[in-house]
Scaffold this motif. Structure first.
Motif, PDB file in Angstrom:
ATOM      1  N   ARG A 177       0.652  -1.173   0.047  1.00 18.28           N
ATOM      2  CA  ARG A 177      -0.078  -0.099  -0.047  1.00 18.28           C
ATOM      3  C   ARG A 177       0.718   1.403   0.051  1.00 18.28           C
ATOM      4  N   PRO A 178       0.274   2.251  -0.579  1.00 22.92           N
ATOM      5  CA  PRO A 178       1.267   3.478  -0.626  1.00 22.92           C
ATOM      6  C   PRO A 178       1.439   4.107   0.719  1.00 22.92           C
ATOM      7  N   ALA A 179       2.691   4.477   0.891  1.00 23.74           N
ATOM      8  CA  ALA A 179       3.202   4.892   2.134  1.00 23.74           C
ATOM      9  C   ALA A 179       4.134   6.109   2.441  1.00 23.74           C
ATOM     10  N   LEU A 180       4.686   6.466   1.165  1.00 26.40           N
ATOM     11  CA  LEU A 180       5.766   7.573   1.172  1.00 26.40           C
ATOM     12  C   LEU A 180       5.025   8.888   0.817  1.00 26.40           C
ATOM     13  N   PRO A 181       5.487  10.196   1.425  1.00 28.07           N
ATOM     14  CA  PRO A 181       5.014  11.328   1.022  1.00 28.07           C
ATOM     15  C   PRO A 181       5.663  11.837  -0.233  1.00 28.07           C
ATOM     16  N   GLU A 182       4.939  12.914  -0.837  1.00 29.59           N
ATOM     17  CA  GLU A 182       5.194  13.527  -2.072  1.00 29.59           C
ATOM     18  C   GLU A 182       6.643  14.190  -1.695  1.00 29.59           C
ATOM     19  N   THR A 183       7.511  14.186  -2.389  1.00 27.79           N
ATOM     20  CA  THR A 183       8.465  15.040  -2.388  1.00 27.79           C
ATOM     21  C   THR A 183       8.726  15.990  -3.521  1.00 27.79           C
ATOM     22  N   ALA A 184       9.106  17.328  -3.133  1.00 29.39           N
ATOM     23  CA  ALA A 184       9.106  18.362  -4.124  1.00 29.39           C
ATOM     24  C   ALA A 184      10.017  18.126  -5.293  1.00 29.39           C
ATOM     25  N   LYS A 185       9.523  18.439  -6.405  1.00 28.99           N
ATOM     26  CA  LYS A 185      10.061  18.026  -7.562  1.00 28.99           C
ATOM     27  C   LYS A 185      10.961  19.241  -8.095  1.00 28.99           C
ATOM     28  N   THR A 186      12.250  18.975  -8.290  1.00 29.30           N
ATOM     29  CA  THR A 186      13.194  20.044  -8.991  1.00 29.30           C
ATOM     30  C   THR A 186      13.816  19.530 -10.216  1.00 29.30           C
ATOM     31  N   GLY A 187      14.389  20.498 -10.845  1.00 22.29           N
ATOM     32  CA  GLY A 187      15.412  20.201 -12.046  1.00 22.29           C
ATOM     33  C   GLY A 187      14.422  19.852 -13.152  1.00 22.29           C
ATOM     34  N   ALA A 323      21.464  -3.937 -18.592  1.00 18.86           N
ATOM     35  CA  ALA A 323      22.130  -2.617 -18.117  1.00 18.86           C
ATOM     36  C   ALA A 323      23.588  -2.676 -18.682  1.00 18.86           C
ATOM     37  N   GLU A 324      24.278  -3.747 -18.233  1.00 22.02           N
ATOM     38  CA  GLU A 324      25.804  -3.713 -18.745  1.00 22.02           C
ATOM     39  C   GLU A 324      26.107  -3.688 -20.342  1.00 22.02           C
ATOM     40  N   VAL A 325      25.131  -4.517 -21.071  1.00 22.07           N
ATOM     41  CA  VAL A 325      25.373  -4.441 -22.477  1.00 22.07           C
ATOM     42  C   VAL A 325      25.214  -2.994 -23.158  1.00 22.07           C
ATOM     43  N   GLY A 326      23.959  -2.388 -22.505  1.00 22.33           N
ATOM     44  CA  GLY A 326      23.335  -1.287 -22.906  1.00 22.33           C
ATOM     45  C   GLY A 326      24.135   0.107 -22.501  1.00 22.33           C
ATOM     46  N   GLY A 327      24.968  -0.419 -21.707  1.00 21.87           N
ATOM     47  CA  GLY A 327      26.054   0.863 -21.265  1.00 21.87           C
ATOM     48  C   GLY A 327      25.277   1.898 -20.302  1.00 21.87           C
ATOM     49  N   ASN A 328      24.245   1.414 -19.612  1.00 19.70           N
ATOM     50  CA  ASN A 328      23.351   2.087 -18.654  1.00 19.70           C
ATOM     51  C   ASN A 328      23.905   1.812 -17.127  1.00 19.70           C
ATOM     52  N   TYR A 329      23.919   2.922 -16.471  1.00 20.70           N
ATOM     53  CA  TYR A 329      24.076   2.828 -15.208  1.00 20.70           C
ATOM     54  C   TYR A 329      22.948   2.063 -14.489  1.00 20.70           C
ATOM     55  N   LEU A 330      23.122   0.908 -13.654  1.00 21.03           N
ATOM     56  CA  LEU A 330      22.042   0.372 -12.921  1.00 21.03           C
ATOM     57  C   LEU A 330      21.911   0.939 -11.686  1.00 21.03           C
ATOM     58  N   ALA A 331      20.935   1.512 -11.172  1.00 20.67           N
ATOM     59  CA  ALA A 331      20.675   2.492 -10.179  1.00 20.67           C
ATOM     60  C   ALA A 331      20.140   1.221  -8.888  1.00 20.67           C
ATOM     61  N   GLY A 332      19.473   0.379  -9.424  1.00 22.14           N
ATOM     62  CA  GLY A 332      19.212  -0.749  -8.369  1.00 22.14           C
ATOM     63  C   GLY A 332      17.942  -1.461  -8.761  1.00 22.14           C
ATOM     64  N   VAL A 333      17.387  -2.263  -7.752  1.00 15.30           N
ATOM     65  CA  VAL A 333      15.997  -2.830  -8.069  1.00 15.30           C
ATOM     66  C   VAL A 333      15.405  -2.814  -6.596  1.00 15.30           C
ATOM     67  N   ALA A 334      14.202  -2.159  -6.604  1.00 14.08           N
ATOM     68  CA  ALA A 334      13.443  -2.280  -5.405  1.00 14.08           C
ATOM     69  C   ALA A 334      12.394  -3.371  -5.396  1.00 14.08           C
ATOM     70  N   THR A 335      12.198  -4.243  -4.598  1.00 15.17           N
ATOM     71  CA  THR A 335      11.178  -5.165  -4.622  1.00 15.17           C
ATOM     72  C   THR A 335       9.902  -4.997  -3.348  1.00 15.17           C
ATOM     73  N   ASP A 336       9.009  -5.966  -3.461  1.00 20.21           N
ATOM     74  CA  ASP A 336       8.163  -5.893  -2.241  1.00 20.21           C
ATOM     75  C   ASP A 336       8.510  -6.841  -1.300  1.00 20.21           C
ATOM     76  N   GLU A 337       9.900  -7.467  -1.280  1.00 16.27           N
ATOM     77  CA  GLU A 337      10.130  -8.625  -0.532  1.00 16.27           C
ATOM     78  C   GLU A 337      10.492  -8.332   1.039  1.00 16.27           C
ATOM     79  N   GLY A 338      10.698  -7.031   1.237  1.00 17.67           N
ATOM     80  CA  GLY A 338      11.261  -6.645   2.678  1.00 17.67           C
ATOM     81  C   GLY A 338      10.607  -5.363   3.194  1.00 17.67           C
ATOM     82  N   ASP A 339      11.258  -4.208   3.552  1.00 19.81           N
ATOM     83  CA  ASP A 339      10.959  -2.951   3.913  1.00 19.81           C
ATOM     84  C   ASP A 339      10.822  -2.331   2.545  1.00 19.81           C
ATOM     85  N   THR A 340       9.473  -2.366   1.844  1.00 20.30           N
ATOM     86  CA  THR A 340       9.368  -2.026   0.723  1.00 20.30           C
ATOM     87  C   THR A 340       9.406  -0.474   0.610  1.00 20.30           C
TER      88      THR A 340
END
Length: 453
Positions: A177-187, A323-340
């Motif tokens: 379920r949604p739990a995070l507050p809205e963050t101000a958008k910049t840039g 990501a490696e072959v595409g030359g992209n920086y892999l920032a990570g993976v978030a899942t619903d398995e722990g502290d989502t």
């Protein structure tokens, strides 16, 4: 044995992969071969699965036969697996194996994906044949195909099967379920979130909503369910010559003008059949309209994944390797398995940091190995793959070792000197220091800069 060949190539009878199975059929009249044209009849089986069900029920051995497309099997086979599981046809105890053709670009992940789904169906997978596209016309390739089939029959008789992967726990988690507050958008960065989130997939929808809330920059969502795909990639190679897909559904323009214009990419999906599902695979395959060009290199990517991701080693390899072959920086993976919520917030912050700093990292084996396969392939086929060739030349991808003439000459001189006994004696114990000397200079220079500040 009754052997059912699932011809998952979209080229149908013109498939190079299929001909390996036809070759084996010609050599083994003692077995009965039946061919199911999954690749060209997938829409027909969506409407009426009965003929496919009857063929599967007749089979003692199911032989998956397909070309490797973008790390895995073609979309058409992904969709067929969905239909098999939805139908509920009992394949438990049946033998399974596979024949693929490729240039060995991540054929291993394709094979493992098929094996994982065979285990889901209670089948007994035997290690398959991963052939080069040009193997069958030469004797060595034909011998290897014959060896494969002999070993396959031996395995069916004596029980030499692929080791099953660890199974995920059976208990289902409640939807996030949604739990995070809205963050101000910049840039002024543009982050695109590509998903096929179903209306009933509340957990994934909540993860996407929280990620967008936590991300400190603008984002937009592209729902693949809304795009009118005319079909999966046909492997026709028309785009290699013209740069345009033969389908008239506008996907190439949609990809280049709507998706790839973003500064970063987030892919959000629920794990289905050990991947992101058939629709996502259709999206992956259709990106071949860009050929083998890493047109988004330098842009970071991230993933939002709902499901038992920690129990999916092959999927984890695919996401990292892509990501490696595409030359992209892999920032990570978030899942619903722990502290989502915490994982999503951290991923959003890391992606924003990567965008702000322009992060990059050196390619690992996944990236270096995959890129070299493409480098050699495009160089040989540059007469046809003109757009790829032009891109590879412009980006310095043709880094053949034989072009490093000065380095080769230096090593020849060093080798000649070290062949002299007197020089060997003098050099003893000094080689390591000579090798590390340039590294020491870098460290000392860094210390100098720190003292200046």
């Amino acid at each position: 044995m009754n052997i059912l060949v699932l011809n998952a190539s979209p080229k149908g009878k013109a498939s190079a992969t299929l001909h390996t199975a036809l070759y084996l059929e010609a050599l083994h009249p003692e077995h009965t071969f039946e061919f199911l044209p999954v690749g060209v009849r997938i829409k027909r089986y969506e409407k009426d699965f009965a003929p496919a069900r009857a063929a599967l029920e007749r089979a003692d051995l199911v032989l998956f036969c397909y070309p490797v497309y973008t790390f895995l099997a073609p979309y058409q086979l992904h969709r067929f697996v969905e239909l098999v599981k939805a139908d509920g046809v009992d394949l438990s105890g049946k033998f399974a194996s596979q024949i693929t053709t490729s240039k060995h670009f991540y054929d291993v992940t394709a094979h493992r994906w098929v094996e994982e789904n065979c285990f889901d169906l209670g089948m007994k997978p035997v290690r398959g044949l991963s052939a080069d596209m040009e193997d069958l016309p030469n004797e060595k390739g034909r011998r290897q195909a014959r060896d494969f089939f002999e070993q396959l029959i031996f395995s069916c008789e004596h029980g030499l099967f692929v080791t099953p992967p660890p199974a995920a726990p059976g208990s289902a988690r409640p939807a996030y379920r949604p739990a995070l507050p809205e963050t101000a958008k910049t840039g002024h960065k543009d982050v695109v979130i590509v998903t096929d989130c179903a209306p009933e997939d509340e957990g994934l929808a909540a993860m996407i909503a929280d990620f967008r809330a936590a991300l400190p920059c603008a984002s937009r969502v592209i729902d693949l369910r809304e795009f009118p795909f005319a079909g999966g990639c046909l492997g026709c190679m028309n785009c290699a010559v013209t740069g345009k897909c033969v389908y008239k559904d506008g996907f190439d323009d949609f990809l280049r003008g709507t998706v790839q214009t973003a500064d970063a990419f987030v892919y959000a999906f629920s794990i289905s059949d050990h991947y992101a599902g058939a629709r996502f695979k259709c999206y992956d395959d259709r990106q071949f309209c860009n050929g083998h060009r890493a047109v988004t290199q330098g842009k970071p990517v991230a993933y939002l994944v709902r499901g038992d991701y920690r129990y999916e080693p092959n999927l984890r390899m695919v996401l990292e390797a892509r990501a490696e072959v595409g030359g992209n920086y892999l920032a990570g993976v978030a899942t619903d398995e722990g502290d989502t919520a915490a994982d999503i917030a951290a991923l959003a912050a890391n992606l924003a940091l990567a965008l702000d700093k322009g992060f990059s990292r050196p390619a690992n084996f996944y990236g270096v190995g995959g890129s070299k396969i493409f480098r050699d392939l495009i160089y040989v086929m540059r007469g046809m793959m003109k757009a790829d060739h032009k891109f590879y030349k412009a980006h310095g991808a043709y880094d053949f070792p034989q072009k490093q003439k000065m380095r080769i000459l230096q090593m020849q001189l060093v080798g000649a000197l070290l062949a002299v006994p007197a020089v060997q004696k003098q050099a003893k114990g000094k080689m390591t220091e000579a090798i590390v000397a340039p590294y020491r200079k870098v460290v000392e220079a860094a210390k100098g800069k720190e003292n200046q500040t």
